[in-house]
Design a protein around this motif. Structure first.
Motif, PDB file in Angstrom:
ATOM      1  N   MET A   1     -17.101  84.382 -63.110  1.00  0.00           N
ATOM      2  CA  MET A   1     -15.753  84.005 -62.721  1.00  0.00           C
ATOM      3  C   MET A   1     -14.766  84.733 -63.625  1.00  0.00           C
ATOM      4  N   GLY A   2     -13.808  85.381 -63.089  1.00  0.00           N
ATOM      5  CA  GLY A   2     -12.857  86.157 -63.868  1.00  0.00           C
ATOM      6  C   GLY A   2     -11.895  85.265 -64.619  1.00  0.00           C
ATOM      7  N   PRO A   3     -11.013  85.886 -65.409  1.00  0.00           N
ATOM      8  CA  PRO A   3     -10.032  85.112 -66.171  1.00  0.00           C
ATOM      9  C   PRO A   3      -9.092  84.366 -65.237  1.00  0.00           C
ATOM     10  N   GLU A   4      -8.676  83.175 -65.658  1.00  0.00           N
ATOM     11  CA  GLU A   4      -7.782  82.365 -64.848  1.00  0.00           C
ATOM     12  C   GLU A   4      -6.428  83.048 -64.701  1.00  0.00           C
ATOM     13  N   MET A   5      -5.949  83.094 -63.482  1.00  0.00           N
ATOM     14  CA  MET A   5      -4.668  83.726 -63.217  1.00  0.00           C
ATOM     15  C   MET A   5      -3.557  82.703 -63.405  1.00  0.00           C
ATOM     16  N   SER A   6      -2.587  83.025 -64.217  1.00  0.00           N
ATOM     17  CA  SER A   6      -1.451  82.121 -64.407  1.00  0.00           C
ATOM     18  C   SER A   6      -0.222  82.726 -63.780  1.00  0.00           C
ATOM     19  N   PRO A   7       0.677  81.912 -63.252  1.00  0.00           N
ATOM     20  CA  PRO A   7       1.875  82.454 -62.615  1.00  0.00           C
ATOM     21  C   PRO A   7       2.785  83.130 -63.623  1.00  0.00           C
ATOM     22  N   ASP A   8       3.505  84.123 -63.163  1.00  0.00           N
ATOM     23  CA  ASP A   8       4.498  84.801 -63.983  1.00  0.00           C
ATOM     24  C   ASP A   8       5.733  83.909 -64.029  1.00  0.00           C
ATOM     25  N   ILE A   9       5.947  83.232 -65.181  1.00  0.00           N
ATOM     26  CA  ILE A   9       7.030  82.252 -65.236  1.00  0.00           C
ATOM     27  C   ILE A   9       8.391  82.908 -65.116  1.00  0.00           C
ATOM     28  N   SER A  10       8.462  84.247 -65.328  1.00  0.00           N
ATOM     29  CA  SER A  10       9.746  84.920 -65.170  1.00  0.00           C
ATOM     30  C   SER A  10      10.181  84.943 -63.710  1.00  0.00           C
ATOM     31  N   GLU A  11       9.230  84.739 -62.780  1.00  0.00           N
ATOM     32  CA  GLU A  11       9.545  84.745 -61.363  1.00  0.00           C
ATOM     33  C   GLU A  11       9.724  83.328 -60.809  1.00  0.00           C
ATOM     34  N   VAL A  12       9.533  82.328 -61.640  1.00  0.00           N
ATOM     35  CA  VAL A  12       9.693  80.954 -61.204  1.00  0.00           C
ATOM     36  C   VAL A  12      11.118  80.509 -61.542  1.00  0.00           C
ATOM     37  N   SER A  13      11.892  80.233 -60.517  1.00  0.00           N
ATOM     38  CA  SER A  13      13.307  79.936 -60.739  1.00  0.00           C
ATOM     39  C   SER A  13      13.826  79.012 -59.648  1.00  0.00           C
ATOM     40  N   PRO A  14      14.746  78.113 -59.997  1.00  0.00           N
ATOM     41  CA  PRO A  14      15.379  77.275 -58.981  1.00  0.00           C
ATOM     42  C   PRO A  14      16.553  77.967 -58.297  1.00  0.00           C
ATOM     43  N   ASP A  15      16.839  79.223 -58.654  1.00  0.00           N
ATOM     44  CA  ASP A  15      18.070  79.871 -58.195  1.00  0.00           C
ATOM     45  C   ASP A  15      18.195  79.900 -56.676  1.00  0.00           C
ATOM     46  N   LEU A  16      17.102  80.230 -55.988  1.00  0.00           N
ATOM     47  CA  LEU A  16      17.174  80.317 -54.531  1.00  0.00           C
ATOM     48  C   LEU A  16      17.479  78.955 -53.924  1.00  0.00           C
ATOM     49  N   ALA A  17      16.794  77.935 -54.388  1.00  0.00           N
ATOM     50  CA  ALA A  17      17.020  76.594 -53.847  1.00  0.00           C
ATOM     51  C   ALA A  17      18.446  76.131 -54.110  1.00  0.00           C
ATOM     52  N   VAL A  18      18.938  76.365 -55.320  1.00  0.00           N
ATOM     53  CA  VAL A  18      20.298  75.942 -55.649  1.00  0.00           C
ATOM     54  C   VAL A  18      21.313  76.728 -54.822  1.00  0.00           C
ATOM     55  N   ASP A  19      21.082  78.027 -54.681  1.00  0.00           N
ATOM     56  CA  ASP A  19      22.012  78.848 -53.898  1.00  0.00           C
ATOM     57  C   ASP A  19      22.103  78.347 -52.461  1.00  0.00           C
ATOM     58  N   VAL A  20      20.968  78.012 -51.864  1.00  0.00           N
ATOM     59  CA  VAL A  20      20.975  77.541 -50.475  1.00  0.00           C
ATOM     60  C   VAL A  20      21.611  76.161 -50.373  1.00  0.00           C
ATOM     61  N   MET A  21      21.387  75.307 -51.372  1.00  0.00           N
ATOM     62  CA  MET A  21      22.031  73.987 -51.347  1.00  0.00           C
ATOM     63  C   MET A  21      23.551  74.097 -51.323  1.00  0.00           C
ATOM     64  N   PHE A  22      24.073  75.126 -51.989  1.00  0.00           N
ATOM     65  CA  PHE A  22      25.514  75.316 -52.073  1.00  0.00           C
ATOM     66  C   PHE A  22      26.039  76.318 -51.042  1.00  0.00           C
ATOM     67  N   ALA A  23      25.186  76.788 -50.140  1.00  0.00           N
ATOM     68  CA  ALA A  23      25.558  77.901 -49.257  1.00  0.00           C
ATOM     69  C   ALA A  23      26.754  77.599 -48.377  1.00  0.00           C
ATOM     70  N   CYS A  24      26.905  76.350 -47.928  1.00  0.00           N
ATOM     71  CA  CYS A  24      28.028  76.034 -47.039  1.00  0.00           C
ATOM     72  C   CYS A  24      29.364  76.203 -47.749  1.00  0.00           C
ATOM     73  N   ARG A  25      29.371  76.164 -49.092  1.00  0.00           N
ATOM     74  CA  ARG A  25      30.612  76.414 -49.829  1.00  0.00           C
ATOM     75  C   ARG A  25      31.061  77.854 -49.650  1.00  0.00           C
ATOM     76  N   LYS A  26      30.108  78.771 -49.555  1.00  0.00           N
ATOM     77  CA  LYS A  26      30.461  80.175 -49.316  1.00  0.00           C
ATOM     78  C   LYS A  26      31.112  80.327 -47.944  1.00  0.00           C
ATOM     79  N   THR A  27      30.542  79.650 -46.969  1.00  0.00           N
ATOM     80  CA  THR A  27      31.132  79.684 -45.632  1.00  0.00           C
ATOM     81  C   THR A  27      32.553  79.145 -45.658  1.00  0.00           C
ATOM     82  N   ALA A  28      32.750  78.031 -46.376  1.00  0.00           N
ATOM     83  CA  ALA A  28      34.079  77.422 -46.455  1.00  0.00           C
ATOM     84  C   ALA A  28      35.081  78.368 -47.106  1.00  0.00           C
ATOM     85  N   ALA A  29      34.665  79.043 -48.172  1.00  0.00           N
ATOM     86  CA  ALA A  29      35.577  79.956 -48.863  1.00  0.00           C
ATOM     87  C   ALA A  29      35.939  81.140 -47.979  1.00  0.00           C
ATOM     88  N   LEU A  30      34.955  81.685 -47.280  1.00  0.00           N
ATOM     89  CA  LEU A  30      35.241  82.810 -46.387  1.00  0.00           C
ATOM     90  C   LEU A  30      36.154  82.378 -45.252  1.00  0.00           C
TER      91      LEU A  30
END
Length: 339
Positions: A1-30
């Motif tokens: 069995m090879g070495p355990e693969m761990s996720p790259d924590i630099s790619e784990v981010s809430p940014d996408l989820a937060v951006d989508v939660m606030f997305a309707c504000r962008k529509t309102a501003a435009l």
């Protein structure tokens, strides 16, 4: 069995989820910026104070709005001066030939946003919108659509007319189903001076299409039939039947029935051409056509963004041999030929 693969924590981010939660504000501003005609007022540059005076708005309000538009890529800020990006100058300045700002009146209409935001989980559970939603008879939202989205679809309408111009047989009698703003039929009328256009849609929508026909200088060759495309008698012997951005509102069986009606009213060698957002078979690419399935889930009972294979299936059910597609870059739309 090879070495355990761990996720790259630099790619784990809430940014996408937060951006989508606030997305309707962008529509309102435009939406606010378009209603204030802010992009046009900025021109070659302006400060919050000068723009507020021109827009008859609060300086604080304009400053906050402009800063938010800078953050989201619509404007550039140099010291206290706001400037347009090339894209904002092209598409959001009112006197630009490519202006599309008016589309916000349909895309962000309260009745559209409520279909998406009031209870989206219910649409998922139901497999479509609750009730008839946007396909209800004489729905006033389609008047907003006809008024607002012409500039968005104009490139597709011109590309369709250019495609038809390459055919050896030029159309003389043309049916435009769910004509809306009328641009698809009107571009055909402009390209072929002998062509007569018959437009089918709800009565209030056709009033706007007729106004556009007069502005195009083809009002004498433009006739309307108000009502449902599934119910009205639209005549026969059509050289060309247009189905622009219509089939995606219905299920395959319903589309096949309409296509059979089209086939039965064609002249010899007549052709049916649709305009659709056609995703690849994986249904996750290209981005806009693939995303359009969600639009249909929220706004229609059984609409869909159909793949080329599914379009071919509805074509065969209607008695056609096949359906083929042709992309219309730079738009996300494709022509669909039912033959």
């Amino acid at each position: 069995m090879g070495p355990e693969m761990s996720p790259d924590i630099s790619e784990v981010s809430p940014d996408l989820a937060v951006d989508v939660m606030f997305a309707c504000r962008k529509t309102a501003a435009l939406k606010a910026a378009i209603e204030l005609d802010l992009f046009t007022l900025i021109g070659d540059g302006g400060t919050a104070a000068s723009l507020a005076a021109a827009a008859k708005a609060s300086e604080r309000g304009v400053r906050v709005l402009c800063d938010y538009l800078v953050v989201n890529g619509f404007l550039i800020k140099e010291a206290d001066t706001y400037r347009l990006t090339p894209s904002s100058r092209t598409f959001l300045v009112r006197h630009s030939p490519a202006y599309i700002g008016g589309a916000i009146e349909f895309v962000a209409a309260p009745e559209m946003l409520s279909l998406h935001l009031d209870d989206p989980a219910a649409c998922v559970r139901n497999g479509g919108a609750l009730g008839l939603a946007n396909i209800s008879a004489d729905n006033p939202v389609w008047v907003k659509f006809a008024r607002a989205v012409g500039p968005l679809v104009a490139p597709s309408a011109m590309a369709l007319a250019a495609e038809v111009a390459t055919w050896p047989r030029k159309p003389r009698k043309v049916l435009d189903i769910a004509a809306g703003h009328g641009l698809f039929g009107l571009e055909i009328a402009k390209t072929f001076p002998e062509a007569e256009i018959v437009a089918v849609d709800w009565g209030a929508v056709l009033e706007l299409a007729s106004q556009n026909a007069r502005q195009f200088g083809v009002g004498g060759r433009y006739r309307t039939i108000p009502g449902s495309a599934f119910e009205v008698d639209w005549g026969s012997d059509y050289d060309l039947i247009l189905l622009p951005n219509f089939l995606h509102h219905f299920d395959i069986e319903t589309c096949a029935g309409l296509l059979e009606k089209c086939r039965n009213t064609l002249a010899p060698e007549g052709r049916v051409v649709g305009v659709e957002f056609v995703p690849n078979e994986d249904r996750v690419s290209p981005p806009f056509p693939a995303s359009f399935a969600w639009e249909m889930l929220a706004t229609t009972p059984r609409g869909e963004a159909y793949t080329e294979r599914e379009l071919a299936e509805m074509a065969r059910r209607a008695g056609f041999a096949d359906a083929t597609t042709k992309p219309l870059p730079p738009t996300p739309a494709s022509l669909v030929f039912f033959e």
